[in-house]
Design a protein around this motif. Structure first.
Motif, short mmCIF file in Angstrom:
data_model
loop_
_atom_site.label_atom_id
_atom_site.label_comp_id
_atom_site.label_asym_id
_atom_site.label_seq_id
_atom_site.Cartn_x
_atom_site.Cartn_y
_atom_site.Cartn_z
N LEU A 190 74.30 -30.89 65.84
CA LEU A 190 74.30 -32.09 65.47
C LEU A 190 73.21 -32.46 64.37
O LEU A 190 72.09 -32.09 64.68
CB LEU A 190 74.29 -33.41 66.58
N GLU A 194 74.12 -37.87 63.07
CA GLU A 194 75.09 -37.64 63.95
C GLU A 194 74.84 -37.97 65.51
O GLU A 194 75.50 -38.54 66.22
CB GLU A 194 75.94 -36.48 63.99
N SER A 195 73.57 -37.68 65.95
CA SER A 195 72.97 -37.64 67.11
C SER A 195 72.61 -39.14 67.42
O SER A 195 72.89 -39.68 68.62
CB SER A 195 71.70 -36.92 67.20
N GLN A 197 74.40 -41.60 66.41
CA GLN A 197 75.87 -42.28 66.47
C GLN A 197 76.25 -42.11 68.13
O GLN A 197 76.95 -42.88 68.38
CB GLN A 197 76.96 -41.60 65.63
N LEU A 198 75.43 -41.45 68.75
CA LEU A 198 75.83 -41.15 70.34
C LEU A 198 75.42 -42.28 71.11
O LEU A 198 74.24 -42.50 70.99
CB LEU A 198 75.52 -39.75 70.75
N GLN A 226 81.96 -37.83 73.31
CA GLN A 226 81.96 -38.70 72.10
C GLN A 226 81.09 -37.77 71.10
O GLN A 226 81.34 -37.75 69.95
CB GLN A 226 80.76 -39.68 72.55
N ALA A 227 80.57 -36.74 71.61
CA ALA A 227 80.02 -35.69 70.69
C ALA A 227 81.11 -35.13 69.95
O ALA A 227 80.72 -34.70 68.48
CB ALA A 227 79.10 -34.72 71.18
N SER A 229 84.09 -36.22 69.22
CA SER A 229 84.59 -37.05 68.17
C SER A 229 83.54 -37.26 67.00
O SER A 229 84.05 -37.47 65.64
CB SER A 229 84.77 -38.65 68.90
N VAL A 230 82.18 -37.37 67.04
CA VAL A 230 81.42 -37.71 66.20
C VAL A 230 81.24 -36.69 65.46
O VAL A 230 81.06 -36.84 64.01
CB VAL A 230 79.91 -38.30 66.85
N SER A 231 81.08 -35.51 65.71
CA SER A 231 81.00 -34.20 64.98
C SER A 231 82.06 -33.53 64.31
O SER A 231 81.98 -32.87 63.25
CB SER A 231 80.19 -32.92 65.90
#
Length: 346
Positions: A190, A194-195, A197-198, A226-227, A229-231
Motif C-alpha cells: 500500500l 492508500e493506507s 484511506q483505511l 477494506q485493504a 477494496s482500497v488497493s
C-alpha cells in the motif's frame, strides 16, 4: 455422494412437543457460549454498574437552559436528526445540558441501544470508532438477527466493517479479517495515500480468542477486506501467519445480542447440549461426519433452536431424562453446565 448420518444423531422423524413446553426445553437443553463472548472485546459487568444509570437516565429536575433553534423543531424531525448523529457526537451532545440529555433519552432507539448494547457502546468510545457509527447504524445492527455472511444467528459485530457475523465467520471469513496495519501495508504494498484511506483503531489490552491469547500492547489494526477494496489487489492466499494468528479478528469485534422489535425479546444465542453430548459419546466427530464440530459450535436463536431440537436425538434424550424440565439431566455435558466457559478472564 450422500453423507452417512450415524444412528443416535439426527432422527428421521420430527419430535413433537407442546407449545407450553418450549421455554422448558430451551432452559434444559440449550446453553449460552460465554467462552465466545469473552473471546472478543469484553468488559466485566461490574465495570458498567456506575455508568449504566447515568448513560440512560435523564435528570428529573426541569431545565432552565434551552438548545436554541433545536427547541423549535417538532419531536419527529428532531428524532431523525439524532438518529443521523454518530455515537461520539451524540454522546457529547447529550452532555451539553439537562435539556439535551432529556432530548436524547426520549429517543426510543437510544434507550434500546444503551440497554442492550452498552458493552459495544463502551467499545466504540474506547477505540474511537464511535465517530463512524450513527445511532441509526447501531440500532439497525441491534435489530438484525442473522450473520450477514452466512445467514446463521449472528451474535457479534466486526467493528471495522460494521458487519453482523456469527462466531464461525468471525474466525474465518474474509469480511471479518483484521490484522496490524504494518503487516497489511507490506502484504498489499500500500502507498501512504492508500493506507490513509483505511479505517483503523488501536487494540485494547485483554485476552482474546478461544485459545486465550494475551494482548498487552496496543496495536494499530485495519480490515483486510477494506485493504483489498482500497488497493484493488487480491492476494492469491492469505499469508500463513495471518491464518495461524487470528486473534486480531477477535480484538476487532464485540458481542451484540439481537433485539426483536416485534416481541421485545433479546437473544444472545444458544448452543445445543445434545450436539455436545453426541460428540462426547463418539456418535459424531470421531466417525468423520462432515460439520460435526460446526454443529456443536453453532449458536441458534430461540426459534432456530427449537427447530433443531425436533431432529436432534441426543437433545431429546436429555429432555426426556429431565422428566420434562423438573430435573437436571444426568448426562448433561460439563460444557453445558459451565456455559462453555472454562477459564477466568477477569
Amino acid at each position: 455422494m450422500a453423507i452417512l448420518i450415524p444412528r443416535g444423531y439426527r432422527s428421521t422423524a420430527e419430535y413433537h412437543f407442546r407449545e407450553e413446553q418450549a421455554d422448558d426445553i430451551v432452559r434444559v437443553v440449550s446453553y449460552p457460549r460465554e467462552d465466545y463472548c469473552r473471546s472478543v472485546i469484553w468488559f466485566p459487568p461490574h465495570e458498567h454498574v456506575d455508568i449504566r444509570l447515568s448513560i440512560a437516565t435523564p435528570f428529573w429536575e426541569p431545565s432552565n437552559a434551552g438548545l436554541g433553534s433545536l427547541d423549535r423543531l417538532p419531536f419527529e424531525l428532531l428524532r431523525e436528526v439524532l438518529l443521523d448523529l454518530d455515537m461520539h457526537t451524540l454522546f457529547i451532545f447529550r452532555q451539553v445540558n439537562r435539556r439535551s440529555r432529556q432530548m436524547v433519552d426520549s429517543v426510543d432507539e437510544y434507550q434500546k441501544v444503551v440497554s442492550h448494547g452498552l458493552n459495544l457502546l463502551c467499545v466504540l468510545l474506547r477505540t474511537q470508532l464511535a465517530i463512524g457509527v450513527s445511532l441509526f447504524d447501531f440500532y439497525s445492527a441491534l435489530c438484525t438477527k442473522a450473520c450477514t455472511i452466512c445467514g446463521q444467528f449472528g451474535g457479534f459485530i466486526s467493528l471495522l466493517t460494521w458487519t453482523r457475523c456469527c462466531f464461525k465467520c468471525l474466525d474465518g471469513a474474509l469480511e471479518a479479517q483484521v490484522q496490524p496495519l504494518g503487516s497489511v501495508r507490506r502484504e498489499f504494498q500500500l502507498t501512504k495515500a492508500e493506507s490513509n484511506q483505511l479505517k483503523s483503531f488501536k487494540t485494547l489490552p485483554g485476552i482474546y480468542s478461544i485459545e486465550a491469547c494475551v494482548q498487552k500492547v496496543p496495536v494499530k489494526a485495519v480490515s483486510v477486506h477494506q485493504a483489498i477494496s482500497v488497493s484493488g489487489r487480491q492476494l492469491p492466499a492469505l499469508p500463513r501467519i495471518w491464518r495461524l494468528n487470528k486473534k486480531f479478528n477477535f480484538m476487532g469485534s464485540c458481542a451484540l445480542p439481537h433485539y426483536d422489535t416485534r416481541t421485545g425479546n433479546v437473544e444472545y444465542g444458544m448452543a445445543c447440549a445434545g450436539c455436545q453430548l453426541a460428540l462426547e459419546k463418539g456418535i459424531i466427530g470421531s466417525r468423520g461426519v462432515k460439520g460435526a464440530f460446526e454443529a456443536r459450535d453453532r449458536l441458534y436463536a430461540r426459534d432456530g433452536f427449537l427447530e433443531h431440537f425436533r431432529r436432534c436425538e441426543q437433545a431429546q434424550l436429555l429432555w426426556r431424562s429431565s422428566d420434562e424440565g423438573t430435573l437436571r439431566p444426568p448426562e448433561l455435558p460439563e460444557a453445558a453446565r459451565k456455559r462453555g466457559y472454562f477459564r477466568d478472564r477477569e
